[in-house]
Design an enzyme around this catalytic site. Structure first.
Site, mmCIF file in Angstrom:
data_model
loop_
_atom_site.group_PDB
_atom_site.id
_atom_site.type_symbol
_atom_site.label_atom_id
_atom_site.label_comp_id
_atom_site.label_asym_id
_atom_site.label_seq_id
_atom_site.Cartn_x
_atom_site.Cartn_y
_atom_site.Cartn_z
ATOM 1 N N ASP A 82 0.850 -1.200 0.000
ATOM 2 C CA ASP A 82 0.000 0.000 0.000
ATOM 3 C C ASP A 82 0.889 1.254 0.000
ATOM 4 O O ASP A 82 1.770 1.405 0.853
ATOM 5 C CB ASP A 82 -0.878 -0.036 1.270
ATOM 6 C CG ASP A 82 -1.948 1.039 1.268
ATOM 7 O OD1 ASP A 82 -2.396 1.433 0.170
ATOM 8 O OD2 ASP A 82 -2.354 1.477 2.367
ATOM 9 N N ASP A 104 2.912 5.107 -5.324
ATOM 10 C CA ASP A 104 2.133 6.324 -5.150
ATOM 11 C C ASP A 104 3.005 7.533 -5.454
ATOM 12 O O ASP A 104 3.732 8.024 -4.591
ATOM 13 C CB ASP A 104 1.582 6.404 -3.717
ATOM 14 C CG ASP A 104 0.825 7.707 -3.471
ATOM 15 O OD1 ASP A 104 0.707 8.517 -4.413
ATOM 16 O OD2 ASP A 104 0.367 7.912 -2.331
ATOM 17 N N GLU A 134 -1.266 5.851 -8.711
ATOM 18 C CA GLU A 134 -2.206 6.873 -8.215
ATOM 19 C C GLU A 134 -2.027 8.176 -8.976
ATOM 20 O O GLU A 134 -0.910 8.639 -9.192
ATOM 21 C CB GLU A 134 -1.997 7.099 -6.708
ATOM 22 C CG GLU A 134 -2.958 8.129 -6.130
ATOM 23 C CD GLU A 134 -3.072 8.073 -4.599
ATOM 24 O OE1 GLU A 134 -2.817 6.998 -4.020
ATOM 25 O OE2 GLU A 134 -3.424 9.112 -4.008
ATOM 26 N N GLY A 181 -8.001 8.540 6.747
ATOM 27 C CA GLY A 181 -7.939 8.658 8.207
ATOM 28 C C GLY A 181 -9.150 9.287 8.863
ATOM 29 O O GLY A 181 -9.094 9.602 10.052
ATOM 30 N N HIS A 208 -9.328 5.117 -2.185
ATOM 31 C CA HIS A 208 -8.561 5.211 -0.931
ATOM 32 C C HIS A 208 -9.360 6.054 0.064
ATOM 33 O O HIS A 208 -10.278 6.780 -0.304
ATOM 34 C CB HIS A 208 -7.202 5.868 -1.189
ATOM 35 C CG HIS A 208 -6.197 4.933 -1.800
ATOM 36 N ND1 HIS A 208 -5.052 4.548 -1.145
ATOM 37 C CD2 HIS A 208 -6.171 4.295 -2.993
ATOM 38 C CE1 HIS A 208 -4.367 3.722 -1.913
ATOM 39 N NE2 HIS A 208 -5.024 3.554 -3.052
ATOM 40 N N GLY A 209 -8.971 5.959 1.337
ATOM 41 C CA GLY A 209 -9.621 6.787 2.357
ATOM 42 C C GLY A 209 -11.080 6.424 2.536
ATOM 43 O O GLY A 209 -11.923 7.283 2.811
ATOM 44 N N ASN A 230 -10.180 0.509 -0.302
ATOM 45 C CA ASN A 230 -9.166 0.434 0.762
ATOM 46 C C ASN A 230 -9.741 0.902 2.099
ATOM 47 O O ASN A 230 -10.278 2.013 2.174
ATOM 48 C CB ASN A 230 -7.997 1.371 0.432
ATOM 49 C CG ASN A 230 -7.107 0.835 -0.668
ATOM 50 O OD1 ASN A 230 -7.468 -0.083 -1.383
ATOM 51 N ND2 ASN A 230 -5.930 1.418 -0.795
ATOM 52 N N VAL A 231 -9.584 0.075 3.113
ATOM 53 C CA VAL A 231 -10.062 0.454 4.448
ATOM 54 C C VAL A 231 -8.975 0.175 5.476
ATOM 55 O O VAL A 231 -8.464 -0.949 5.566
ATOM 56 C CB VAL A 231 -11.320 -0.347 4.854
ATOM 57 C CG1 VAL A 231 -11.881 0.181 6.166
ATOM 58 C CG2 VAL A 231 -12.388 -0.294 3.772
ATOM 59 N N THR A 233 -8.507 2.838 8.693
ATOM 60 C CA THR A 233 -8.897 3.499 9.947
ATOM 61 C C THR A 233 -10.073 2.809 10.647
ATOM 62 O O THR A 233 -10.042 2.612 11.872
ATOM 63 C CB THR A 233 -9.245 4.973 9.653
ATOM 64 O OG1 THR A 233 -8.098 5.576 9.043
ATOM 65 C CG2 THR A 233 -9.587 5.734 10.924
HETATM 66 P P1 13P Z 1 -8.677 4.922 5.586
HETATM 67 O O1 13P Z 1 -7.669 4.756 6.694
HETATM 68 O O2 13P Z 1 -9.240 6.283 5.540
HETATM 69 O O3 13P Z 1 -9.690 3.838 5.592
HETATM 70 O O4 13P Z 1 -7.865 4.768 4.213
HETATM 71 C C1 13P Z 1 -7.192 3.562 3.946
HETATM 72 C C2 13P Z 1 -6.424 3.631 2.680
HETATM 73 O O5 13P Z 1 -6.797 4.290 1.755
HETATM 74 C C3 13P Z 1 -5.186 2.850 2.611
HETATM 75 O O6 13P Z 1 -4.542 2.998 1.396
#
Ligand code: 13P
Length: 297
Positions: A82, A104, A134, A181, A208-209, A230-231, A233
């Site tokens: 990642d 990235d 990316e 995050g 992402h995020g 992608n998860v 947090t």
């Molecule tokens: P989050 O931590 O916001 O879920 O994002 C995870 C991520 O995109 C890892 O590449």
């Protein structure tokens, strides 16, 4: 079964309108939580390791744990890098047996991002390993950016098409409104931009995020072309919240398993919820067939 590569899983997801869940792991318990959840949901799954996780757990340790978990699993499992920050870390992961890479270069100028991505794609493809790249920047909570900066950094669909053509990358992470995050699900996605990126780039798209994105927006994003979600947090939050509870409840406990076991269970339940949300529950068998077909052709 042995680890599988990401490309056929993402292509299968794209053709069948679901997304493969990609979850960040940092230790034994998070790897187990992810694989047990995927088994319980009969879902293909991607376990991803960041450079921060490597500094914490060790590249070889974590790779070995994922490989051991996959060997005992009946669902297809991918070991993915990642946010690889450059050529060297990608090559170290290639050598360590990762079955999916990521470079990235989104904070770099377009030409530099293209040049480094293309170099990594060339090396990875020589070994049969796919690469995620990316374009457009997905910021992180705490970055000193304004709403205008976030808007400015969204992925341009025409540039995405050019980027994929120049680099040969297998999947593309796009900036469409999410932020890494976030602790609450409040991010707003630009769904039309996702649709245009999917149409023009012609490769599976990655979100992402995703912890900060509302469930309905995730469903719509998958409908519009997101194939990997992608998860990180949300899974860490579930794990740590339960761990804090266990520690508060059992202040004299000295058996590590009694504290970490329930936290692992909580993380597993959160991963299961996400896999259902992504529409990937029950897709393991068909996704595995897609892997076998691609790998034998
Ligand atoms: P989050 O931590 O916001 O879920 O994002 C995870 C991520 O995109 C890892 O590449």
């Amino acid at each position: 079964m042995p680890l599988v590569i990401s490309k056929p899983l993402l292509e299968h997801a794209r053709a069948n309108h679901y997304a493969v869940g990609a979850f960040n792991a940092t230790n034994l318990e998070t790897v187990q939580a992810i694989i047990e959840a995927a088994e319980a949901e009969a879902a293909p799954v991607i376990i991803q390791i960041s450079e921060g996780a490597m500094r914490y757990g060790g590249l070889r340790y974590l790779a070995a744990i994922v490989r051991a978990g996959a060997a005992d699993a009946t669902v297809p499992v991918v070991l993915h890098l990642d946010h690889g920050s450059g050529f060297e870390v990608n090559m170290r992961c290639l050598q360590a047996g990762f079955t999916s890479l990521m470079y990235d270069g989104s904070a770099k100028p377009f030409e530099e991002n293209v040049a480094t991505t293309a170099l990594i794609v060339r090396a990875a493809h020589a070994c049969g390993i796919p690469v995620e790249a990316e374009l457009g920047q997905v910021f992180r909570v705490g970055d000193a950016v304004t709403a205008a900066d976030i808007q400015q950094a969204l992925t341009d669909p025409d540039k995405a098409a050019e980027f994929v053509r120049l680099t040969g990358c297998d999947s593309l992470a796009v900036a469409v409104g999410s932020v890494h995050g976030m602790r609450s699900q409040e991010a707003q996605l630009d769904q039309e931009r996702i649709r245009q990126c999917a149409l023009k780039a012609g490769v599976p798209l990655v979100l992402h995020g995703s912890s900060g994105v509302p469930d309905d927006a995730i469903r719509a994003a998958i409908e519009n072309g997101i194939c990997k979600v992608n998860v990180s947090t949300a899974i860490g939050a579930a794990f740590c919240s339960r761990l804090r509870g266990q520690c508060a409840e059992s202040t004299q406990e000295h058996d590590i398993r009694k504290l970490l076991g329930p936290a692992r269970e909580e993380a597993k339940e959160r991963v299961r919820q996400k896999l259902r949300l992504f529409g990937s529950s029950g897709k393991a068998g068909a996704a595995l067939d897609a892997c076998r077909t691609m790998c034998s052709s």
